[in-house]
Design a protein around this motif. Structure first.
Motif, PDB file in Angstrom:
ATOM      1  N   SER A  25       0.829  -1.205   0.000  1.00 47.87           N
ATOM      2  CA  SER A  25       0.000   0.000   0.000  1.00 47.87           C
ATOM      3  C   SER A  25       0.866   1.258   0.000  1.00 47.87           C
ATOM      4  CB  SER A  25      -0.934   0.001   1.211  1.00 47.87           C
ATOM      5  OG  SER A  25      -0.198  -0.053   2.420  1.00 47.87           O
ATOM      6  N   GLN A  29       0.400   4.122  -2.705  1.00 50.84           N
ATOM      7  CA  GLN A  29       0.201   5.502  -2.256  1.00 50.84           C
ATOM      8  C   GLN A  29       1.181   6.446  -2.939  1.00 50.84           C
ATOM      9  OE1 GLN A  29      -1.862   6.755   0.636  1.00 50.84           O
ATOM     10  NE2 GLN A  29      -1.279   8.737  -0.182  1.00 50.84           N
ATOM     11  N   ILE A  32      -0.116   6.759  -6.811  1.00 51.15           N
ATOM     12  CA  ILE A  32      -1.425   7.318  -7.186  1.00 51.15           C
ATOM     13  C   ILE A  32      -2.051   8.180  -6.100  1.00 51.15           C
ATOM     14  CG2 ILE A  32      -1.846   5.364  -8.711  1.00 51.15           C
ATOM     15  CD1 ILE A  32      -3.923   4.350  -6.666  1.00 51.15           C
ATOM     16  N   GLY A  33      -1.373   8.307  -4.947  1.00 55.47           N
ATOM     17  CA  GLY A  33      -1.908   9.155  -3.885  1.00 55.47           C
ATOM     18  C   GLY A  33      -2.978   8.494  -3.046  1.00 55.47           C
ATOM     19  N   GLN A  34      -3.178   7.188  -3.218  1.00 51.50           N
ATOM     20  CA  GLN A  34      -4.142   6.428  -2.428  1.00 51.50           C
ATOM     21  C   GLN A  34      -3.527   5.080  -2.076  1.00 51.50           C
ATOM     22  OE1 GLN A  34      -7.645   6.162  -4.863  1.00 51.50           O
ATOM     23  NE2 GLN A  34      -8.222   8.304  -4.545  1.00 51.50           N
ATOM     24  N   LYS A  35      -3.967   4.498  -0.953  1.00 53.35           N
ATOM     25  CA  LYS A  35      -3.389   3.240  -0.495  1.00 53.35           C
ATOM     26  C   LYS A  35      -3.951   2.031  -1.226  1.00 53.35           C
ATOM     27  CE  LYS A  35      -2.102   4.754   4.127  1.00 53.35           C
ATOM     28  NZ  LYS A  35      -2.241   4.507   5.597  1.00 53.35           N
ATOM     29  N   GLN A  36      -5.080   2.210  -1.918  1.00 53.57           N
ATOM     30  CA  GLN A  36      -5.704   1.137  -2.680  1.00 53.57           C
ATOM     31  C   GLN A  36      -5.873   1.551  -4.130  1.00 53.57           C
ATOM     32  OE1 GLN A  36      -9.473   0.722  -0.498  1.00 53.57           O
ATOM     33  NE2 GLN A  36      -8.936  -1.418  -0.145  1.00 53.57           N
ATOM     34  N   ASP A  38      -8.432   0.898  -7.440  1.00 55.49           N
ATOM     35  CA  ASP A  38      -9.839   0.515  -7.586  1.00 55.49           C
ATOM     36  C   ASP A  38      -9.957  -0.952  -7.984  1.00 55.49           C
ATOM     37  OD1 ASP A  38     -10.871   3.031  -6.937  1.00 55.49           O
ATOM     38  OD2 ASP A  38     -10.641   3.743  -8.998  1.00 55.49           O
ATOM     39  N   LYS A  64      -9.932  -2.215  -4.049  1.00 56.95           N
ATOM     40  CA  LYS A  64     -11.347  -2.234  -3.683  1.00 56.95           C
ATOM     41  C   LYS A  64     -12.049  -3.453  -4.270  1.00 56.95           C
ATOM     42  CE  LYS A  64     -11.340   2.791  -3.339  1.00 56.95           C
ATOM     43  NZ  LYS A  64     -11.755   4.075  -3.953  1.00 56.95           N
ATOM     44  N   GLU A 143     -10.807   4.083 -11.768  1.00 59.60           N
ATOM     45  CA  GLU A 143      -9.930   5.237 -11.945  1.00 59.60           C
ATOM     46  C   GLU A 143      -8.467   4.862 -11.764  1.00 59.60           C
ATOM     47  OE1 GLU A 143     -11.310   8.295  -9.344  1.00 59.60           O
ATOM     48  OE2 GLU A 143     -13.285   8.406 -10.297  1.00 59.60           O
ATOM     49  N   SER A 144      -8.231   3.716 -11.125  1.00 62.26           N
ATOM     50  CA  SER A 144      -6.879   3.169 -11.013  1.00 62.26           C
ATOM     51  C   SER A 144      -6.967   1.656 -11.128  1.00 62.26           C
ATOM     52  CB  SER A 144      -6.216   3.577  -9.684  1.00 62.26           C
ATOM     53  OG  SER A 144      -7.003   3.163  -8.582  1.00 62.26           O
ATOM     54  N   ARG A 170      -5.495   5.477 -13.977  1.00 59.72           N
ATOM     55  CA  ARG A 170      -4.091   5.344 -13.621  1.00 59.72           C
ATOM     56  C   ARG A 170      -3.768   3.861 -13.663  1.00 59.72           C
ATOM     57  NH1 ARG A 170      -1.859   9.351 -10.506  1.00 59.72           N
ATOM     58  NH2 ARG A 170       0.089   8.212 -10.883  1.00 59.72           N
TER      59      ARG A 170
END
Length: 274
Positions: A25, A29, A32-36, A38, A64, A143-144, A170
């Motif tokens: 994660s 992060q 893409i600026g997120q830990k998960q 999509d 997710k 989105e990712s 992404r």
């Protein structure tokens, strides 16, 4: 180092496109600026090591939703053989798709499961197009997306995705394994580390060599100048030189596409059975 070893490792490194230094994660992060992400997508052309990494990703909550993509193709029979130790005597898998095989592996070995299976695709092209259809039909947020394929085919899978995906996303790549080879004093090739379900050395070389003519954007390749199956890829000179070294050393090793798994062939067979 022996030129053959250098050439194999050069192709292995090039084909195994990788955007994360580790499947964590923290790395996601950073990208893409997120830990998960999509969607985490495993493609059925992978060896068992891909199933192990998917299980790890599910346990670590890296996405997710999780998808396994794969019908029946040139790697299906090998995957069935690799699965045998993890199947019960009552499990009949002769007609199982690659996605179904990996799902069974996840459940039997790790007690986890993917959220969605795509079971009809037969090659890298419709692996992606059928994945995109599944995303649309199930209204999945995408989105990712993290793509995981056999290391020999990871770069090609990314190039197909770049061509076929018509919505902003992404995209991250993480191959199912990383393989390097060495040669002993008697000229025998072997892997530098053990990889679950790994191809025989001859098959690994064949898969690698089959990728370079497909990837390189020429009139005989799979790019826009050729069959137009994937986005433009300009194969670096050092990779082409490594391919030439191996072509001289293993002249019979360049894998020709099997028409049985071509999209047009599959459509014709589907039409016949309607």
């Amino acid at each position: 180092m022996n030129k053959t070893v250098e050439a194999i490792n050069c192709l292995a490194n090039y084909c195994a496109l990788k955007n994360l230094s580790a499947l964590t994660s923290t790395q996601i992060q950073a990208k893409i600026g997120q830990k998960q992400v999509d969607l985490f997508v495993l493609f059925g052309g992978s060896i068992l090591a891909g199933g192990d990494l998917l299980a790890q990703a599910i346990q670590d909550n890296l996405a997710k939703k999780y998808v396994i993509v794969g019908g029946h193709g040139h790697t299906t029979e090998a995957l069935k053989e690799q699965m045998q130790p993890w199947l019960s005597q009552n499990e009949q898998v002769m007609t199982f798709s690659e996605a179904e095989l990996f799902q069974l592996y996840l459940k039997n070995r790790y007690q986890v499961a993917a959220d969605y299976l795509e079971t009809k695709s037969t090659n890298c092209g419709n692996n992606i197009t059928f994945l995109l259809r599944l995303i649309q039909e199930n209204n999945l947020k995408a989105e990712s997306i993290l793509l995981m394929q056999d290391a020999t085919m990871q770069r090609r899978m990314a190039a197909v995705m770049q061509k076929e995906c018509d919505f902003p996303t992404r995209m991250l790549n993480f191959p199912a394994y990383e393989a390097q080879v060495k040669m002993d004093d008697f000229g025998h090739l072997s892997y530098t580390s053990e990889i679950p379900g790994m191809w025989s050395m001859a098959r690994f070389i064949e898969l690698l060599m089959g990728e370079i003519p497909r990837l390189h954007d020429t009139p005989t390749g799979y790019g826009p100048l050729g069959k137009n199956y994937l986005a433009h890829v300009a194969v670096p000179l050092e990779v082409r030189q490594a391919f030439a070294t191996l072509e001289e050393r293993f002249p019979q090793a360049v894998r020709v596409a099997n028409p049985q798994f071509h999209s047009d062939y599959v459509q014709e067979k589907n039409d016949e059975t309607r």
